[in-house]
Write a protein that holds these residues in place. Structure first.
Motif, mmCIF file in Angstrom:
data_model
loop_
_atom_site.group_PDB
_atom_site.id
_atom_site.type_symbol
_atom_site.label_atom_id
_atom_site.label_comp_id
_atom_site.label_asym_id
_atom_site.label_seq_id
_atom_site.Cartn_x
_atom_site.Cartn_y
_atom_site.Cartn_z
ATOM 1 N N ILE A 46 1.069 -9.828 0.673
ATOM 2 C CA ILE A 46 0.551 -8.458 0.745
ATOM 3 C C ILE A 46 0.091 -8.105 2.151
ATOM 4 O O ILE A 46 0.015 -6.932 2.517
ATOM 5 C CB ILE A 46 -0.601 -8.276 -0.280
ATOM 6 N N MET A 47 -0.205 -9.119 2.974
ATOM 7 C CA MET A 47 -0.674 -8.868 4.333
ATOM 8 C C MET A 47 0.461 -8.719 5.335
ATOM 9 O O MET A 47 0.251 -8.247 6.458
ATOM 10 C CB MET A 47 -1.596 -10.007 4.777
ATOM 11 N N TRP A 101 14.445 -2.833 -8.083
ATOM 12 C CA TRP A 101 13.130 -2.685 -8.717
ATOM 13 C C TRP A 101 12.278 -1.608 -8.051
ATOM 14 O O TRP A 101 11.218 -1.273 -8.558
ATOM 15 C CB TRP A 101 12.383 -4.010 -8.679
ATOM 16 N N GLY A 102 12.721 -1.103 -6.906
ATOM 17 C CA GLY A 102 12.001 0.014 -6.314
ATOM 18 C C GLY A 102 11.419 -0.190 -4.936
ATOM 19 O O GLY A 102 10.736 0.704 -4.422
ATOM 20 N N PRO A 135 2.751 -4.953 1.718
ATOM 21 C CA PRO A 135 2.132 -4.171 0.653
ATOM 22 C C PRO A 135 3.142 -3.533 -0.306
ATOM 23 O O PRO A 135 2.903 -3.478 -1.512
ATOM 24 C CB PRO A 135 1.361 -3.091 1.428
ATOM 25 N N ALA A 136 4.278 -3.060 0.214
ATOM 26 C CA ALA A 136 5.287 -2.451 -0.652
ATOM 27 C C ALA A 136 5.915 -3.481 -1.581
ATOM 28 O O ALA A 136 6.136 -3.220 -2.773
ATOM 29 C CB ALA A 136 6.367 -1.773 0.189
ATOM 30 N N ALA A 138 4.489 -6.332 -2.578
ATOM 31 C CA ALA A 138 3.472 -6.728 -3.555
ATOM 32 C C ALA A 138 3.289 -5.669 -4.633
ATOM 33 O O ALA A 138 3.149 -5.986 -5.820
ATOM 34 C CB ALA A 138 2.153 -7.007 -2.846
ATOM 35 N N ALA A 139 3.287 -4.399 -4.247
ATOM 36 C CA ALA A 139 3.121 -3.324 -5.217
ATOM 37 C C ALA A 139 4.279 -3.290 -6.213
ATOM 38 O O ALA A 139 4.082 -3.075 -7.416
ATOM 39 C CB ALA A 139 3.005 -1.981 -4.495
ATOM 40 N N THR A 140 5.492 -3.501 -5.725
ATOM 41 C CA THR A 140 6.663 -3.515 -6.609
ATOM 42 C C THR A 140 6.580 -4.666 -7.604
ATOM 43 O O THR A 140 6.842 -4.493 -8.805
ATOM 44 C CB THR A 140 7.950 -3.617 -5.782
ATOM 45 N N LEU A 141 6.206 -5.847 -7.111
ATOM 46 C CA LEU A 141 6.097 -6.997 -8.008
ATOM 47 C C LEU A 141 4.959 -6.809 -9.015
ATOM 48 O O LEU A 141 5.096 -7.178 -10.184
ATOM 49 C CB LEU A 141 5.883 -8.271 -7.191
#
Length: 568
Positions: A46-47, A101-102, A135-136, A138-141
């Motif tokens: 995420i970092m 997945w986006g 971050p993108a 991590a957000a998708t997962l």
């Protein structure tokens, strides 16, 4: 004491852990995904604000075999070539899957855009934008995990022991960080995806929750660790001014692309004093840059925060904005105007090439115990190629989750309550000794971080490493048992810190012992008393516990034959 049960337990919910959970559930397993922080909000993924290396071949001709060549070259002859090939071969599939997945990978002319990065022979590294790749991802997962009912997510649960009987993993004991209670977990397979060890160093670029727990848990469970001496130190991590919400290793592309000058505390260029020329080129290699900065600091010519200045004042604002538009605005929001001021940078612990020794299914020598992501050792050899970290998190996470689910299909639960007694007795003893006014574990953590930075950091010697080992052993024998954990049951951070410190000490010992054993300089391991690479040591170092004492041995690197390499 609560008891949980699942086919597959995954310890750590960063990129690798979440990917493992998704594939395990997709293979029919019930999954328990736990993290000592917030699920999907911690770890290194995420970092990350940089790029992801993968041979899509959409920007220019590329192939997994070419990616593998670059990876092996970076690894200085010590890569497990089968694991490295796995990353390069399966990376494209994982990136395309994430796209479906986006994840909105940056695009150009209807294809995923890819850039050049140090060590790569072609433009291979994809990204979301200059600030939000990690971050993108991590957000998708997180979103994908949340869509799957077979995945149960539990935050604030720190696994403190893996339970093993007859060399088979049966479950785990965890500490509920909210109420202080122990939680026992029964599982048919376990995946360790708790990241690396950068927290054991005073200066580091990664998440504060990466204290080497995956390595310690594996070691205590009977698994082997490999390449523990190879800690990657990023040479120009951000030191000052204060930088909020941005990756401390963000300056590499700025320097290479725009020509940032490295200056000492007297505002003189200095790289030429250390075997390289940087004037007008700004392309000194990472090892030379790190060495030069630390030697300038040692000579009293460092900056106020113990590093060097990175200066872009010779570059116009138009050029800066053309290359890194949104980043410039974020820097200004942090009070940093690159047209008017330099920033302070210096080496910091960034990544760990070593880890749990696994097979191609990510299984350790303990049956049913797997590893994923940075917890895995061997794929990167002595040095990791830029951009491979997130790729391996995806690839190893997917492989570990799938293999763990298949293992669960073939396995019956084998719970043994008596195996939990050691952990239970440990917690009870700590609570009986609880007192106010004593030394809290966080203080000893800080001492360990300073010790590792000064004695087992970017440049090492036998004398300093021996001193570090002696102090680590003293901390384990004398200091750790006497620490104060406080009497509170709820939100007792001292108790969490104590167990984290126990793991940090075990991991630090593995690093130091391995660094002492490698009497040469290779890749990220640099010995000032042995400055030359020794071809006799073109082999990997494996450590394990025998009767709770460290034992080390050397093994030949795993090689692909030529036909396998061509197929890759």
């Amino acid at each position: 004491m609560s008891h949980l049960s699942a086919d597959v337990l995954i310890v750590g919910a960063g990129g690798a852990g979440m990917y493992a959970a998704i594939t395990a559930a997709g293979s029919g397993a019930s999954v328990l995904l736990v993290d000592k922080g917030q699920v999907g909000r911690g770890g290194a993924t995420i970092m990350a604000q940089m790029t992801v290396a993968v041979a899509l071949g959409e920007e220019e001709p590329d192939s997994p075999s070419l990616h593998l060549e670059d990876t092996l070259r970076a690894g200085r002859g010590l890569c497990n070539e089968e694991l490295a090939a796995l990353v390069c071969e399966e990376g494209p599939t994982r990136i395309v899957e994430m796209d479906q997945w986006g994840v909105r990978w940056a695009r150009e002319n209807d294809h995923i855009k890819q850039e050049m990065a140090p060590g790569h022979s072609v433009k291979r590294c994809c990204y979301v934008d200059f600030l939000n790749t990690g971050p993108a991802v991590a957000a998708t997962l997180r979103r994908k995990v949340g869509e799957i009912p077979e995945i149960r997510r539990v935050s604030n649960l720190a696994v403190i022991d893996i339970l093993v009987r007859d060399a088979r993993a049966l479950g785990a004991v965890a500490l509920n960080l909210v109420d202080g209670d122990l939680v026992t977990i029964q599982a048919k397979a376990i995946v360790l995806a708790a990241g690396g060890l950068t927290k054991i160093y005073a200066r580091n670029s990664a998440s504060a929750n990466m204290g080497g727990e995956a390595y310690a848990l594996a070691l205590w469970a009977g698994a082997e660790l490999i390449d523990m001496e190879f800690v990657q130190f990023f040479p120009i991590g951000h030191l000052a001014p204060r930088l909020v919400g941005m990756d401390p290793i963000m300056w590499d592309p700025f320097r290479y692309k725009l020509g940032g000058k490295l200056l000492n505390g007297q505002f003189d260029e200095f790289i030429d004093r250390y075997g390289s020329s940087d004037f007008g080129k700004y392309n000194a290699t990472r090892d030379i840059a790190a060495y030069a900065i630390l030697k300038e600091v040692e000579a009293g010519r460092g900056t106020p925060h113990g590093g060097a200045y990175l200066d872009f004042r010779h570059i116009s604002e138009a050029e800066l904005r053309s290359a890194f538009g949104p980043v410039i605005d974020r820097l200004l929001a942090n009070g940093i105007d690159l047209t008017k001021m330099p920033v302070e940078v210096g080496p910091m612990a960034h990544y760990h090439m070593g880890g749990v020794r696994v097979d191609l299914n990510m299984q350790s020598r303990v049956e049913g115990l797997y590893a994923a992501g940075e917890a895995v050792g061997g794929a990167n050899g002595a040095n990791r190629l830029s951009g491979n970290a997130i790729t391996e998190a995806f690839v190893f996470g997917a492989r570990a989750g799938s293999a763990a689910a298949e293992k669960a299909k073939q396995t019956k639960f084998g719970w043994d309550e008596t195996l939990t007694m050691v952990s239970r007795n440990q917690v009870e003893q700590l609570r009986r000794n609880a007192a106010s006014g004593g030394t809290p574990p966080a203080h000893l953590q800080a001492d360990l971080q300073t010790l590792m930075w000064e004695n087992a950091g970017p440049f090492r010697s036998g004398e300093r490493l021996a001193a570090a080992l002696a102090r680590i052993e003293e901390m384990q024998r004398h200091d750790l048992p006497d620490l104060c954990v406080g009497a509170e049951r709820q939100f007792n951070l001292d108790l969490q810190d104590w167990f984290e410190l126990r793991a940090m000490l075990a991991t630090a010992e593995a690093v130091v012992r391995s660094a002492l054993g490698r009497t040469e300089s290779r890749g990220a391991h640099q010995r000032e008393d042995f400055p030359i690479a020794d071809y006799h040591l073109l082999k990997n170092q494996v450590v394990e516990l025998k009767d709770w004492e460290f034992a080390a041995r050397w093994v030949a690197p795993v090689r692909l034959n030529r036909s396998q390499a061509r197929h890759a």
